[in-house]
Design a protein around this motif. Structure first.
Motif, PDB file in Angstrom:
ATOM      1  N   LYS A  16       0.850  -1.199   0.000  1.00 47.69           N
ATOM      2  CA  LYS A  16       0.000   0.000   0.000  1.00 47.69           C
ATOM      3  C   LYS A  16       0.877   1.238   0.000  1.00 47.69           C
ATOM      4  O   LYS A  16       1.713   1.425   0.883  1.00 47.69           O
ATOM      5  CB  LYS A  16      -0.908  -0.027   1.237  1.00 47.69           C
ATOM      6  N   VAL A  17       0.688   2.092  -1.013  1.00 44.05           N
ATOM      7  CA  VAL A  17       1.523   3.265  -1.207  1.00 44.05           C
ATOM      8  C   VAL A  17       0.656   4.513  -1.347  1.00 44.05           C
ATOM      9  O   VAL A  17      -0.420   4.469  -1.938  1.00 44.05           O
ATOM     10  CB  VAL A  17       2.372   3.096  -2.497  1.00 44.05           C
ATOM     11  N   LYS A  18       1.164   5.605  -0.810  1.00 41.29           N
ATOM     12  CA  LYS A  18       0.637   6.937  -1.113  1.00 41.29           C
ATOM     13  C   LYS A  18       1.741   7.636  -1.894  1.00 41.29           C
ATOM     14  O   LYS A  18       2.909   7.587  -1.518  1.00 41.29           O
ATOM     15  CB  LYS A  18       0.314   7.734   0.154  1.00 41.29           C
ATOM     16  N   PHE A  19       1.365   8.252  -3.007  1.00 38.83           N
ATOM     17  CA  PHE A  19       2.342   8.937  -3.849  1.00 38.83           C
ATOM     18  C   PHE A  19       2.140  10.437  -3.714  1.00 38.83           C
ATOM     19  O   PHE A  19       1.031  10.942  -3.909  1.00 38.83           O
ATOM     20  CB  PHE A  19       2.194   8.519  -5.315  1.00 38.83           C
ATOM     21  N   LYS A  74      -6.841   8.561  12.597  1.00 36.72           N
ATOM     22  CA  LYS A  74      -7.516   8.805  11.319  1.00 36.72           C
ATOM     23  C   LYS A  74      -7.179   7.659  10.377  1.00 36.72           C
ATOM     24  O   LYS A  74      -7.125   6.507  10.789  1.00 36.72           O
ATOM     25  CB  LYS A  74      -7.099  10.153  10.740  1.00 36.72           C
ATOM     26  N   GLU A  75      -6.932   7.937   9.144  1.00 34.80           N
ATOM     27  CA  GLU A  75      -6.609   6.923   8.135  1.00 34.80           C
ATOM     28  C   GLU A  75      -5.345   6.152   8.530  1.00 34.80           C
ATOM     29  O   GLU A  75      -4.377   6.740   8.997  1.00 34.80           O
ATOM     30  CB  GLU A  75      -6.391   7.639   6.793  1.00 34.80           C
ATOM     31  N   PRO A  76      -5.350   4.812   8.349  1.00 36.23           N
ATOM     32  CA  PRO A  76      -4.123   4.060   8.666  1.00 36.23           C
ATOM     33  C   PRO A  76      -2.997   4.415   7.701  1.00 36.23           C
ATOM     34  O   PRO A  76      -3.234   4.762   6.544  1.00 36.23           O
ATOM     35  CB  PRO A  76      -4.535   2.589   8.499  1.00 36.23           C
ATOM     36  N   LEU A  77      -1.777   4.333   8.212  1.00 35.94           N
ATOM     37  CA  LEU A  77      -0.614   4.624   7.369  1.00 35.94           C
ATOM     38  C   LEU A  77      -0.480   3.599   6.253  1.00 35.94           C
ATOM     39  O   LEU A  77      -0.781   2.413   6.454  1.00 35.94           O
ATOM     40  CB  LEU A  77       0.664   4.580   8.207  1.00 35.94           C
ATOM     41  N   PRO A  78       0.007   4.034   5.093  1.00 33.41           N
ATOM     42  CA  PRO A  78       0.368   3.066   4.051  1.00 33.41           C
ATOM     43  C   PRO A  78       1.673   2.387   4.455  1.00 33.41           C
ATOM     44  O   PRO A  78       2.275   2.728   5.476  1.00 33.41           O
ATOM     45  CB  PRO A  78       0.564   3.949   2.812  1.00 33.41           C
ATOM     46  N   ASP A  79       2.130   1.462   3.639  1.00 32.79           N
ATOM     47  CA  ASP A  79       3.447   0.860   3.873  1.00 32.79           C
ATOM     48  C   ASP A  79       4.549   1.866   3.552  1.00 32.79           C
ATOM     49  O   ASP A  79       5.616   1.832   4.158  1.00 32.79           O
ATOM     50  CB  ASP A  79       3.644  -0.385   2.999  1.00 32.79           C
ATOM     51  N   ASP A 106       7.614   2.988  11.471  1.00 32.52           N
ATOM     52  CA  ASP A 106       6.166   3.045  11.260  1.00 32.52           C
ATOM     53  C   ASP A 106       5.768   3.079   9.793  1.00 32.52           C
ATOM     54  O   ASP A 106       4.715   2.560   9.420  1.00 32.52           O
ATOM     55  CB  ASP A 106       5.580   4.271  11.969  1.00 32.52           C
ATOM     56  N   VAL A 107       6.588   3.716   8.980  1.00 39.02           N
ATOM     57  CA  VAL A 107       6.287   3.853   7.553  1.00 39.02           C
ATOM     58  C   VAL A 107       7.583   4.191   6.817  1.00 39.02           C
ATOM     59  O   VAL A 107       8.446   4.880   7.354  1.00 39.02           O
ATOM     60  CB  VAL A 107       5.194   4.931   7.301  1.00 39.02           C
ATOM     61  N   LEU A 108       7.705   3.684   5.603  1.00 46.40           N
ATOM     62  CA  LEU A 108       8.866   3.983   4.768  1.00 46.40           C
ATOM     63  C   LEU A 108       8.586   5.258   3.979  1.00 46.40           C
ATOM     64  O   LEU A 108       7.442   5.538   3.625  1.00 46.40           O
ATOM     65  CB  LEU A 108       9.136   2.840   3.788  1.00 46.40           C
TER      66      LEU A 108
END
Length: 168
Positions: A16-19, A74-79, A106-108
């Motif tokens: 799961k990624v946020k760009f 709030k929203e869960p963190l992406p990977d 916690d997140v990359l």
């Protein structure tokens, strides 16, 4: 660039990624979005339009996106947050840490461009090196050929992974 991303995603089980992108109309940013989409698809995942935030290379939109969406509860963190350049990756790290998150535990977070500032930032940024020195050497070589009347075509210089502490 896609192969570099694919390698990082497989090594860290990123699904799961946020760009965090530049402007919607920026060709470099859009090429980077496509590279992330391609890498995710090769990894059996996808990057939906709602997983992209257009931050226009600026600090405030990055900060607002992170604070408004990922404040605890709030929203869960992406990977991973993958950013279209190193400054936006640094902005993302600062915003995430201000909320109490730890990078990379916690997140990359990764950037693109392999700027000196990202190498001396803490945690040092994972990035993509566009190998500017090699590009310059290839340009000089092609220019010499042109001056000598030889035909030249396009030259492709591959990117290289530049691991940093922000990706574990």
């Amino acid at each position: 660039g896609t192969l570099v991303l694919l390698d990082v995603m497989k090594n860290h089980n990123v699904k799961k990624v946020k760009f965090i992108a530049g402007p919607r109309t920026n060709e470099d940013s859009n090429i980077r979005i496509k590279a992330v989409r391609d890498a995710l698809e090769e990894n059996g995942c996808s990057l939906a339009d709602e997983d992209i935030v257009y931050a226009d290379w600026e600090r405030n939109p990055v900060n607002e996106f992170i604070v408004n969406n990922f404040e605890k509860g709030k929203e869960p963190l992406p990977d991973a947050f993958i950013c279209a350049n190193d400054p936006m990756a640094m902005f993302a790290v600062v915003a995430l840490e201000s909320l109490g998150y730890h990078i990379p535990e916690d997140v990359l977070v990764s950037g693109f461009d392999y700027l000196q500032e990202g190498r001396t930032f803490y945690p040092s940024l994972a990035s993509v090196d566009q190998c500017y020195e090699h590009q310059g050497e290839k340009c000089a070589e092609l220019l010499e050929k042109l001056i000598n009347g030889e035909k030249v075509g396009n030259a492709e210089i591959p990117c290289e992974a530049a691991p940093g502490e922000s990706s574990g």
